[in-house]
Enzyme design. Structure first.
Site, PDB file in Angstrom:
ATOM      1  N   MET A  47       0.833  -1.197   0.000  1.00  0.00           N
ATOM      2  CA  MET A  47       0.000   0.000   0.000  1.00  0.00           C
ATOM      3  C   MET A  47       0.876   1.259   0.000  1.00  0.00           C
ATOM      4  O   MET A  47       0.409   2.347   0.353  1.00  0.00           O
ATOM      5  CB  MET A  47      -0.938  -0.011   1.212  1.00  0.00           C
ATOM      6  CG  MET A  47      -1.872  -1.213   1.187  1.00  0.00           C
ATOM      7  SD  MET A  47      -3.406  -0.951   2.076  1.00  0.00           S
ATOM      8  CE  MET A  47      -2.800  -0.694   3.714  1.00  0.00           C
ATOM      9  N   GLY A  95      10.636  -2.997   5.710  1.00  0.00           N
ATOM     10  CA  GLY A  95       9.849  -4.242   5.645  1.00  0.00           C
ATOM     11  C   GLY A  95       9.500  -4.567   4.199  1.00  0.00           C
ATOM     12  O   GLY A  95       9.736  -5.678   3.709  1.00  0.00           O
ATOM     13  N   HIS A  96       8.942  -3.567   3.502  1.00  0.00           N
ATOM     14  CA  HIS A  96       8.605  -3.766   2.087  1.00  0.00           C
ATOM     15  C   HIS A  96       9.865  -4.086   1.274  1.00  0.00           C
ATOM     16  O   HIS A  96       9.855  -4.944   0.397  1.00  0.00           O
ATOM     17  CB  HIS A  96       8.001  -2.492   1.487  1.00  0.00           C
ATOM     18  CG  HIS A  96       6.729  -2.033   2.148  1.00  0.00           C
ATOM     19  ND1 HIS A  96       6.651  -0.851   2.851  1.00  0.00           N
ATOM     20  CD2 HIS A  96       5.497  -2.591   2.200  1.00  0.00           C
ATOM     21  CE1 HIS A  96       5.418  -0.695   3.305  1.00  0.00           C
ATOM     22  NE2 HIS A  96       4.690  -1.727   2.931  1.00  0.00           N
ATOM     23  N   GLN A 146       5.613 -11.736   7.124  1.00  0.00           N
ATOM     24  CA  GLN A 146       5.097 -12.430   8.313  1.00  0.00           C
ATOM     25  C   GLN A 146       4.491 -11.431   9.306  1.00  0.00           C
ATOM     26  O   GLN A 146       3.657 -11.793  10.132  1.00  0.00           O
ATOM     27  CB  GLN A 146       6.238 -13.233   8.959  1.00  0.00           C
ATOM     28  CG  GLN A 146       5.883 -13.995  10.207  1.00  0.00           C
ATOM     29  CD  GLN A 146       4.748 -14.995   9.991  1.00  0.00           C
ATOM     30  OE1 GLN A 146       4.610 -15.573   8.916  1.00  0.00           O
ATOM     31  NE2 GLN A 146       3.934 -15.175  11.014  1.00  0.00           N
ATOM     32  N   LYS A 147       4.875 -10.168   9.199  1.00  0.00           N
ATOM     33  CA  LYS A 147       4.301  -9.105  10.043  1.00  0.00           C
ATOM     34  C   LYS A 147       2.771  -9.187  10.062  1.00  0.00           C
ATOM     35  O   LYS A 147       2.140  -9.016  11.092  1.00  0.00           O
ATOM     36  CB  LYS A 147       4.792  -7.770   9.495  1.00  0.00           C
ATOM     37  CG  LYS A 147       3.954  -6.556   9.767  1.00  0.00           C
ATOM     38  CD  LYS A 147       4.212  -6.040  11.152  1.00  0.00           C
ATOM     39  CE  LYS A 147       3.564  -4.701  11.426  1.00  0.00           C
ATOM     40  NZ  LYS A 147       2.267  -4.510  10.854  1.00  0.00           N
ATOM     41  N   ASP A 148       2.183  -9.428   8.879  1.00  0.00           N
ATOM     42  CA  ASP A 148       0.721  -9.569   8.783  1.00  0.00           C
ATOM     43  C   ASP A 148       0.415 -11.062   8.667  1.00  0.00           C
ATOM     44  O   ASP A 148       0.058 -11.565   7.596  1.00  0.00           O
ATOM     45  CB  ASP A 148       0.211  -8.777   7.577  1.00  0.00           C
ATOM     46  CG  ASP A 148       0.513  -7.300   7.729  1.00  0.00           C
ATOM     47  OD1 ASP A 148      -0.226  -6.631   8.438  1.00  0.00           O
ATOM     48  OD2 ASP A 148       1.546  -6.836   7.193  1.00  0.00           O
ATOM     49  N   GLN A 196      -2.960 -12.329   7.368  1.00  0.00           N
ATOM     50  CA  GLN A 196      -3.073 -12.031   5.934  1.00  0.00           C
ATOM     51  C   GLN A 196      -2.358 -13.108   5.111  1.00  0.00           C
ATOM     52  O   GLN A 196      -2.890 -13.605   4.110  1.00  0.00           O
ATOM     53  CB  GLN A 196      -2.466 -10.659   5.659  1.00  0.00           C
ATOM     54  CG  GLN A 196      -2.285 -10.320   4.194  1.00  0.00           C
ATOM     55  CD  GLN A 196      -1.884  -8.877   4.012  1.00  0.00           C
ATOM     56  OE1 GLN A 196      -2.703  -7.980   4.104  1.00  0.00           O
ATOM     57  NE2 GLN A 196      -0.610  -8.638   3.749  1.00  0.00           N
ATOM     58  N   SER A 240       4.010   1.038   8.174  1.00  0.00           N
ATOM     59  CA  SER A 240       3.697   2.383   7.667  1.00  0.00           C
ATOM     60  C   SER A 240       2.967   3.178   8.750  1.00  0.00           C
ATOM     61  O   SER A 240       3.092   4.395   8.838  1.00  0.00           O
ATOM     62  CB  SER A 240       2.825   2.297   6.420  1.00  0.00           C
ATOM     63  OG  SER A 240       3.451   1.468   5.462  1.00  0.00           O
TER      64      SER A 240
HETATM   65  P1  AMP Z   1       1.362  -2.975   3.483  1.00  0.00           P
HETATM   66  O1  AMP Z   1       1.897  -1.902   2.591  1.00  0.00           O
HETATM   67  O2  AMP Z   1       1.350  -2.591   4.939  1.00  0.00           O
HETATM   68  O3  AMP Z   1       0.059  -3.542   2.984  1.00  0.00           O
HETATM   69  O4  AMP Z   1       2.395  -4.173   3.416  1.00  0.00           O
HETATM   70  C1  AMP Z   1       2.744  -4.754   2.197  1.00  0.00           C
HETATM   71  C2  AMP Z   1       3.515  -6.030   2.462  1.00  0.00           C
HETATM   72  O5  AMP Z   1       4.674  -5.739   3.219  1.00  0.00           O
HETATM   73  C3  AMP Z   1       2.694  -7.053   3.265  1.00  0.00           C
HETATM   74  O6  AMP Z   1       2.940  -8.352   2.758  1.00  0.00           O
HETATM   75  C4  AMP Z   1       3.255  -6.884   4.653  1.00  0.00           C
HETATM   76  O7  AMP Z   1       3.135  -8.058   5.441  1.00  0.00           O
HETATM   77  C5  AMP Z   1       4.714  -6.587   4.352  1.00  0.00           C
HETATM   78  N1  AMP Z   1       5.321  -5.919   5.489  1.00  0.00           N
HETATM   79  C6  AMP Z   1       4.893  -4.797   6.117  1.00  0.00           C
HETATM   80  N2  AMP Z   1       5.688  -4.517   7.159  1.00  0.00           N
HETATM   81  C7  AMP Z   1       6.635  -5.483   7.217  1.00  0.00           C
HETATM   82  C8  AMP Z   1       7.743  -5.758   8.076  1.00  0.00           C
HETATM   83  N3  AMP Z   1       8.054  -4.987   9.104  1.00  0.00           N
HETATM   84  N4  AMP Z   1       8.488  -6.849   7.810  1.00  0.00           N
HETATM   85  C9  AMP Z   1       8.205  -7.673   6.769  1.00  0.00           C
HETATM   86  N5  AMP Z   1       7.179  -7.454   5.919  1.00  0.00           N
HETATM   87  C10 AMP Z   1       6.407  -6.381   6.136  1.00  0.00           C
END
Ligand code: AMP
Length: 293
Positions: free
Chosen positions: A31, A37-38, A149-151, A154, A187
């Protein structure tokens, strides 16, 4: 690198890569408001695949009516600069109407897995997630798609959807990237002020204690949940929404724990910001390569 806004163009670019060039495609759905993380997902996609597509789409259907859709951080210029450095081939950044035309009416519901944990506090959240990921997978048809794995829930929901609906993509789940303090990078950490950032590290401390307790032989879920809760709530700015020890695959809550893969999942408010984190116990080990002779 090309930025693509149209679903049709994304589909035809991906088709051409597959047909004419026979190269593998990796998709990293995000997003935006990109962070380490991303980027860990992007790095792995770059390592494993010939062509890397990162989608940047703040998905309206996964936000509840009183959630932060309008205020969610957006900065495509900054995201583009970062992804250029990472040698990404395509950014897919559609507008909401491109994904959800006016008469859109088909949703993906991943049954029971969408109900507990995040699903209990955020009804409809995983319907939105599964629907948008299905659209992205059908548009790009990647060989691999990368999730964090954070989510944790999901990842479980998406893996099940991919299996049940026979998508041809392999789902790769990568470890949570953390700040030095242990705070899982997100984020939404942008919503935290400096003191709250510091306080939020208590979530990971609680989870680490739970892991230790399990290692020492504690097998009552309630005991483990209690240590996480009391540790987190020893921090005055933090309030637990839920702590739950569940089967890592079915997400069923367990009373008595055994040696199967387990997930300890937490959601907690720090100030007004809701954060999630988790740890896995008894992780399934990847098969070691078969030895010769
Ligand atoms: P988001 O933009 O928050 O929807 O996240 C996009 C992807 O990045 C999802 O698969 C999240 O699980 C992953 N993600 C977000 N934060 C982390 C993190 N700290 N470590 C690993 N993956 C992450």
């Amino acid at each position: 690198m090309e930025i693509i806004n149209r679903r049709q163009r994304m589909g035809s670019v991906a088709r051409k890569i597959r047909r004419d060039q026979d190269r593998t495609i990796g998709l990293v759905p995000t997003m935006g408001a990109l962070h380490e993380g991303h980027l860990s997902l992007v790095r792995e996609a770059r390592r494993m695949c010939d062509v890397v597509v990162v989608s940047v789409f703040v998905n309206p259907t996964q936000f509840g009516p009183s959630e932060d859709y309008e205020h969610y951080p957006r900065d495509l210029t900054k995201d583009t600069a970062l992804l250029t450095d990472y040698n990404v081939d395509y950014i897919f950044a559609p507008a909401a109407e491109e994904i959800y035309p006016k008469d859109f009416c088909t949703y993906v519901n991943v049954g029971g897995l969408s109900k507990p944990l995040e699903g209990a506090t955020r009804p409809g959240h995983f319907r939105g997630v599964a629907t948008v990921v299905a659209i992205l997978l059908n548009t790009v048809r990647p060989d691999f798609a990368f999730f964090g794995q954070k989510d944790a829930q999901q990842a479980v929901v998406i893996k099940r959807m991919v299996r049940d609906l026979a998508f041809e993509t392999e789902i790769v789940v990568l470890p949570t990237v953390r700040e030095d303090s242990g705070l899982a990078i997100s984020s939404r950490n942008l919503y935290l002020n400096a003191e709250e950032q510091e306080s939020a590290a208590v979530i990971h401390r609680g989870l680490k204690q739970a892991k230790e307790l399990y290692k020492k032989g504690e097998r009552h879920a309630a005991k483990i949940e209690e240590i996480v809760r009391t540790t987190i709530e020893s921090e005055p700015r933090a309030r637990v929404d839920y702590v739950s020890v569940v089967d890592a695959e079915s997400l069923e809550r367990l009373e008595k724990l055994d040696e199967r893969p387990l997930l300890i999942a937490v959601a907690a408010y720090v100030g007004k910001t809701r954060l999630i984190d988790n740890v896995l116990l008894n992780k399934v080990k990847k098969d070691a390569p078969a030895s010769k002779g």
